[in-house]
Design an enzyme around this catalytic site. Sequence first.
Site, short mmCIF file in Angstrom:
data_model
loop_
_atom_site.label_atom_id
_atom_site.label_comp_id
_atom_site.label_asym_id
_atom_site.label_seq_id
_atom_site.Cartn_x
_atom_site.Cartn_y
_atom_site.Cartn_z
N ASP A 456 -31.50 11.74 -0.65
CA ASP A 456 -32.75 11.22 -0.10
C ASP A 456 -33.05 9.84 -0.70
OD1 ASP A 456 -35.07 11.29 1.38
OD2 ASP A 456 -35.80 13.17 0.55
N ASP A 514 -38.13 12.94 9.90
CA ASP A 514 -38.78 14.08 9.26
C ASP A 514 -39.53 14.96 10.24
OD1 ASP A 514 -37.96 14.05 6.68
OD2 ASP A 514 -39.67 12.93 5.89
C1 DGJ Z 1 -38.26 13.34 2.46
C2 DGJ Z 1 -37.25 13.98 3.35
O1 DGJ Z 1 -37.13 13.27 4.53
C3 DGJ Z 1 -37.62 15.44 3.56
O2 DGJ Z 1 -36.71 16.02 4.45
C4 DGJ Z 1 -37.61 16.13 2.23
O3 DGJ Z 1 -36.31 16.18 1.71
C5 DGJ Z 1 -38.54 15.43 1.27
N1 DGJ Z 1 -38.29 14.01 1.19
C6 DGJ Z 1 -38.43 16.00 -0.11
O4 DGJ Z 1 -39.21 15.34 -1.00
#
Ligand code: DGJ
Length: 712
Positions: A456, A514
């Site tokens: 991430d 997301d």
């Molecule tokens: C942002 C990501 O896009 C999510 O899928 C998740 O992993 C969160 N961060 C976790 O903090």
Amino acid sequence: MIHHLRAAGTSFVLDARGTAVPAVIHFGADLGELDQHALQNLAEAQRPAIGPSSIDSPLTQRIVPLMADGWSGRPGLAGYHEGTPISTLGVQHTASLRLRETRHAGLNLSLVLETIPPVVGEPDATALVAEIDIEMSAQGVVRQRLSVRNEGSSVYSLASLDATLPVPARARELLDFTGRWPRERQPQRHDLGVGTWTRDSRHGRPGHDAAFLLVAGTPGFGFRHGEIWGSHLAWSGDQRLWAEASATGHSLVGAGELIEPGEVRLATGETYRSPWLVSAWSANGLDGLAERLHGFLRSKRPLGERKLMLNTWEAVYFDHDLAKLTRLAETAASVGVERFVLDDGWMTGRTDDRRALGDWVVDASKWPDGLHTLIERVHGLGMDFGLWVEPEMVSVDSDVFRAHPEWVLSAGNAELPQSWRFQQALDLSNPEAFAHVLGQLSALLDEYPIAYLKWDQNRDLLGGSAHRQTLACYRLMDALRAQHPTLEIESCSSGGARVDLGVLERTDRVWPSDTNDSLERQSIYRYTAGLVPPEFLGVHLGAPTAHTTGRSHELSFRLATALFGHAGIEWDLTTASETELDAIRVWASLYREQRALLHSGVLVRADDVDPARQLHGIVAADAMAAIFSIVTVAATRDSAVAPVRFPGLHPDLVYRVRAVKLGEWPRVLQDAPPPWWVHGGVTLSGRVLGELGLTMPLLLPEQALVLHLAAV
Ligand code: DGJ
């Protein structure tokens, strides 16, 4: 010599005669076999007349456009040798270049250019050597990258080095993309008038609003029609994509890394190399472009079978409890999940998003036996295990920050950069910080059987060098992959803020957004898949009410949406009913059965007569089978909507069309379905399906119907 590269119905012609900077005189339809004589005639035929009030030779669009050659638009190379006397500065800014050497082998060209010495001053004091690599792939995709080496006696401060590609005057319409969290890759279109259309990214990542793919084409081009030229910069840091139309009649697209003043300073003998600009031409609109780009990426990054996964994020967030996660893993395995990915929340003190980044150590209070007990259970259930990390970041509330506040990436001010999601970036170009992260991640991968990392990156950099940070991030990924060659990596960046072919050189999946809202996901998939093949695009079955929008959707719509891409689940399945779990089982086995087709076939997207209805699908490379999805993104315009036409099939094959029930049928409002529905399917030729189409049940808004087609 004039060089002619040809593949897959595409020609690329480069005029590299004499010592002038070479010119691309054609990138488009295949021109057939041409000898030098024919190529010279072709080149002559393209040279314009010389108008009044202009340079006194035909203005040619050179591969490095420079003022010195009469081009008054954006230059391909800009910079200066520090300390150069002001009287000669103009010479340095325009960097007159000449061709020193051309190498041509098969579909690869390599050009070496050098500066023409200035008339005043030391002849070699301001010398530069620029090299351009041009490669055409078997799919007709052309990629090019440039490098510049400082052979002068003082530091060369590079301002920009952009790869460019001319587009013909008929390419008057532009398409590129924008977006926000969690609504990435929304298309925007406009006419290319005289002037420059520029998309800058200063996020330290391409960003949620990344231009992504810049397409110039004949007005009105669509998914299946129009002549287009599309370009993408394979780079995960700051960047600039642009298109320029000059009043001279020349048009070009260009792209390069966005370099801040003083960010790239080359000492004598040092070289800067640009990212690849990846470009393709299509006579058949955006689907033709996607087919070439998918073939290109598939040849570079072949993938194994894409495991159906469950990601814990929207199921439990930071609430990591072994008993709960074990129940989730057991339920996941019972519906056919093959990989269990533990998302954020496992590190020491990581109770929320305000702390613990940078300390890549398992929290002993939540995990007394480390992750071993969970992983053993996951393996016992027949799944492999994946783990979330965010290696480029640090929280102020972390051991690593307390020990090394100086490792934060910043512009060097006494104050920390603006906090973003309560976190800072770690300066990975600092060798000690790099070694710390590599050491902790290696230790995790050595201790635990981790098949997959969800990598991430959750903030814009806003200070420090995005150039150095991006290269260091690539080095970190490369080092881990070298140590653990079977490790798969997913690139996530607050959802889809880092979806590019640079990161995909070293990762196996991107997380496009997301949002698990199926309606939002339809358009994100529709456009992200225009560059990235579906098997690289994560798509998850979310909860009945989407966490990012509050919108609720029926299970059949969520399942139909999550079939197209690399499928997963991101929902607390322990709260699902038995009926829902049964539907998910049907979907999971369909995914496993059809993934060979879904992940190797040709992407088809069609514009419907009714804008509320969208069709997308995958047709097998040999056209023997296909899977389509008809999606109502709103209430349909017409009451008895026209038949859906299915492009991309083989006209002479006959297909059995049947609807696929994913637990339940999509919701309809009709007194009677079309007759073929009552008979459980219909058999029609590809020609009839493509030209006339097939009537559909009257789907309510936000529904999707999946159809399977098999040649009989
Ligand atoms: C942002 C990501 O896009 C999510 O899928 C998740 O992993 C969160 N961060 C976790 O903090």
